[in-house]
Design an enzyme around this catalytic site. Structure first.
Site, PDB file in Angstrom:
ATOM      1  N   GLU A  23       0.822  -1.208   0.000  1.00  0.00           N
ATOM      2  CA  GLU A  23       0.000   0.000   0.000  1.00  0.00           C
ATOM      3  C   GLU A  23       0.861   1.265   0.000  1.00  0.00           C
ATOM      4  O   GLU A  23       0.458   2.290  -0.556  1.00  0.00           O
ATOM      5  CB  GLU A  23      -0.929   0.006   1.218  1.00  0.00           C
ATOM      6  CG  GLU A  23      -1.960  -1.114   1.217  1.00  0.00           C
ATOM      7  CD  GLU A  23      -2.880  -1.065   0.015  1.00  0.00           C
ATOM      8  OE1 GLU A  23      -3.203   0.049  -0.448  1.00  0.00           O
ATOM      9  OE2 GLU A  23      -3.280  -2.140  -0.474  1.00  0.00           O
ATOM     10  N   HIS A  26       1.573   2.186  -3.513  1.00  0.00           N
ATOM     11  CA  HIS A  26       0.466   2.943  -4.090  1.00  0.00           C
ATOM     12  C   HIS A  26       0.486   4.392  -3.608  1.00  0.00           C
ATOM     13  O   HIS A  26       0.246   5.322  -4.385  1.00  0.00           O
ATOM     14  CB  HIS A  26      -0.871   2.305  -3.693  1.00  0.00           C
ATOM     15  CG  HIS A  26      -1.145   0.986  -4.345  1.00  0.00           C
ATOM     16  ND1 HIS A  26      -0.935   0.764  -5.688  1.00  0.00           N
ATOM     17  CD2 HIS A  26      -1.627  -0.190  -3.838  1.00  0.00           C
ATOM     18  CE1 HIS A  26      -1.272  -0.490  -5.986  1.00  0.00           C
ATOM     19  NE2 HIS A  26      -1.678  -1.081  -4.875  1.00  0.00           N
TER      20      HIS A  26
END
Length: 276
Positions: A23, A26
């Site tokens: 994550e 991202h």
């Protein structure tokens, strides 16, 4: 009993670290592409601690089950049928108004170019693979290799790990191995236990393998995975036409349900393998 509990906690820690790394990939790419990241969380469930950054809310949540990067406009639809209606409850009108605002926001993920969205989606898997590479460099240095040799050996090992994962997927698709030979999080506890017996370096190597595995799997062109969204972007680029958002969401929903069913099957196999 206490040792088994420690192995479960260690497994959760490893999985959580790898998901947070994913994550974070991202997050970094989204910031570089100018997307407004609303929240970056470590863990899931109720919030235990949060701190508002300049833009992003950073939080730690109660359940140590990975984390998430919430981008503005991710999964947003632009559909006139969803516009606020006069006879809708106030709460729904408010939600639709917020969705309309997101649809017009230049910092919304949905309003970025296909190339920018592609970079953001690939970044999660890339970060997992980079994390594995760095971890392997440390491992080879600990084993006595000099830094230059460690760089090369880590690169070769990372590529070999990815190749092994693709080979395993091929064998699964062609029926050379069965579903009962696949392991999920429950089975991973047993593997963590086994590798733990051989020391920290061996467990770190296993963690690197799982990190590469997470990166590779997420790039597969399957709905509900990053690879599924990447596949849609590539198709849209080739046909020079956007896919109907409702159809895209339906594909992702069906894919998500299929993945959940697969997870249940793997979990059952894990339990049967342990008790058998």
């Amino acid at each position: 009993m206490l040792f088994n509990l420690l192995m479960i906690l260690l497994t959760l820690l490893i999985l959580s670290i790898l998901v947070v790394v994913h994550e974070f990939g991202h997050y970094i790419a989204a910031k570089k592409m100018g997307v407004f990241v609303e929240e970056f969380s470590i863990g899931m469930g109720p919030s235990l601690f949060s701190r508002q950054g300049r833009e992003t809310l950073f939080s730690i949540r109660a359940l140590p089950l990975g984390g998430f990067c919430k981008m503005r406009g991710e999964g947003a639809q632009e559909d006139d049928d969803d516009a606020p209606k006069a006879d809708q409850p106030e709460s729904l009108v408010k939600d639709d108004t917020e969705n309309t605002a997101d649809a017009e926001d230049p910092r919304s993920f949905a309003n970025k170019t296909k190339g920018q969205r592609f970079v953001i989606l690939v970044a999660g898997a890339a970060m997992n693979i980079l994390f594995a590479y760095v971890l392997l460099i440390v491992i080879f240095i600990l084993r006595g290799a000099n830094p230059l040799q460690a760089l090369g050996s880590a690169a070769v090992t990372t590529v070999n790990f990815a190749g092994t994962i693709y080979q395993s997927l091929y064998m699964l698709i062609t029926g050379q191995v069965g579903m009962n030979e696949m392991a999920g999080p429950i089975g991973m506890v047993s593997m963590v236990h086994d590798f733990f017996q051989y020391g920290a370096v061996t467990l770190m190597t296993f963690t690197a393998l799982i990190s590469v595995n997470l990166g590779v799997i997420n790039l597969l062109p399957l709905p509900a995975l990053d690879g599924g969204q990447i596949f849609i972007i590539i198709i849209e680029k080739l046909v020079r036409r956007d896919l109907d958002p409702k159809k895209a969401n339906m594909i992702n929903y069906v894919g998500f349900m299929a993945l959940m069913l697969l997870a249940v099957v793997i979990a059952v196999n894990d339990v049967l393998r342990i008790i058998g």
